[in-house]
Design a protein around this motif. Structure first.
Motif, PDB file in Angstrom:
ATOM      1  N   VAL A 198       0.859  -1.190   0.000  1.00  0.00           N
ATOM      2  CA  VAL A 198       0.000   0.000   0.000  1.00  0.00           C
ATOM      3  C   VAL A 198       0.891   1.235   0.000  1.00  0.00           C
ATOM      4  N   LEU A 199       0.543   2.189  -0.846  1.00  0.00           N
ATOM      5  CA  LEU A 199       1.235   3.471  -0.880  1.00  0.00           C
ATOM      6  C   LEU A 199       0.187   4.572  -0.868  1.00  0.00           C
ATOM      7  N   SER A 200       0.330   5.483   0.079  1.00  0.00           N
ATOM      8  CA  SER A 200      -0.599   6.604   0.202  1.00  0.00           C
ATOM      9  C   SER A 200       0.220   7.887   0.306  1.00  0.00           C
ATOM     10  N   LEU A 201      -0.240   8.920  -0.397  1.00  0.00           N
ATOM     11  CA  LEU A 201       0.498  10.175  -0.420  1.00  0.00           C
ATOM     12  C   LEU A 201      -0.469  11.348  -0.388  1.00  0.00           C
ATOM     13  N   GLU A 231      -0.237  15.940   0.729  1.00  0.00           N
ATOM     14  CA  GLU A 231       0.693  17.063   0.755  1.00  0.00           C
ATOM     15  C   GLU A 231       1.697  16.992   1.896  1.00  0.00           C
ATOM     16  N   LYS A 232       1.331  16.332   2.978  1.00  0.00           N
ATOM     17  CA  LYS A 232       2.160  16.346   4.178  1.00  0.00           C
ATOM     18  C   LYS A 232       2.830  15.018   4.506  1.00  0.00           C
ATOM     19  N   GLU A 233       2.337  13.927   3.950  1.00  0.00           N
ATOM     20  CA  GLU A 233       2.783  12.626   4.443  1.00  0.00           C
ATOM     21  C   GLU A 233       2.738  11.553   3.368  1.00  0.00           C
ATOM     22  N   LEU A 234       3.726  10.675   3.416  1.00  0.00           N
ATOM     23  CA  LEU A 234       3.749   9.477   2.590  1.00  0.00           C
ATOM     24  C   LEU A 234       3.686   8.281   3.522  1.00  0.00           C
ATOM     25  N   ILE A 235       2.796   7.348   3.220  1.00  0.00           N
ATOM     26  CA  ILE A 235       2.685   6.112   4.005  1.00  0.00           C
ATOM     27  C   ILE A 235       2.886   4.945   3.053  1.00  0.00           C
ATOM     28  N   HIS A 269      10.534  10.558  10.086  1.00  0.00           N
ATOM     29  CA  HIS A 269      10.030   9.261   9.657  1.00  0.00           C
ATOM     30  C   HIS A 269       9.665   8.398  10.872  1.00  0.00           C
ATOM     31  N   GLU A 270       8.855   7.409  10.579  1.00  0.00           N
ATOM     32  CA  GLU A 270       8.521   6.389  11.583  1.00  0.00           C
ATOM     33  C   GLU A 270       8.415   5.068  10.845  1.00  0.00           C
ATOM     34  N   ASN A 313       7.203  12.186   6.961  1.00  0.00           N
ATOM     35  CA  ASN A 313       6.647  13.531   7.013  1.00  0.00           C
ATOM     36  C   ASN A 313       7.333  14.347   5.929  1.00  0.00           C
ATOM     37  N   LEU A 314       6.576  14.941   5.035  1.00  0.00           N
ATOM     38  CA  LEU A 314       7.120  15.636   3.882  1.00  0.00           C
ATOM     39  C   LEU A 314       7.270  17.132   4.098  1.00  0.00           C
ATOM     40  N   VAL A 315       6.766  17.650   5.201  1.00  0.00           N
ATOM     41  CA  VAL A 315       6.882  19.094   5.455  1.00  0.00           C
ATOM     42  C   VAL A 315       7.791  19.363   6.632  1.00  0.00           C
TER      43      VAL A 315
END
Length: 89
Positions: free
Chosen positions: A23-26, A28-32, A69-70, A87-89
């Motif tokens: 699973v990839l979710s994106l 503006e603020k976060e990528l999982i 990151h986590e 965390n992208l920001v």
């Protein structure tokens, strides 16, 4: 390495219980990013995860994304799950 580990452990599965979930979710603020696979019945569960692959992933994340990151790794219901949040920001 997370995807590679998923396929590597899938090869150790016996019978028809062979599956993976990626699973990839994106936003503006976060990528999982998450990988899941069944745990081989013959594998002993010690609560300790990872060989050199996961160790290298942790080191690379700390170098590239310090404090942003986590990485959570756990087993539940005979399923191994690795979830990476950046965390992208």
């Amino acid at each position: 390495p997370l995807i590679e580990n998923t396929f590597k452990h899938l090869l150790h599965q016996q019978g028809s219980e062979k599956w993976i979930r990626i699973v990839l979710s994106l936003d503006e603020k976060e990528l999982i990013f998450q990988t899941c696979n069944p745990i081989a019945a013959s594998r002993s569960t010690t609560g300790q995860y990872g060989g050199i692959g996961l160790s290298n992933v942790k080191k690379r994340l700390e170098l590239c994304y310090p404090h942003r990151h986590e990485l959570s790794i756990f087993e539940e219901n005979n399923t191994f799950t690795a979830t990476l949040t950046l965390n992208l920001v």
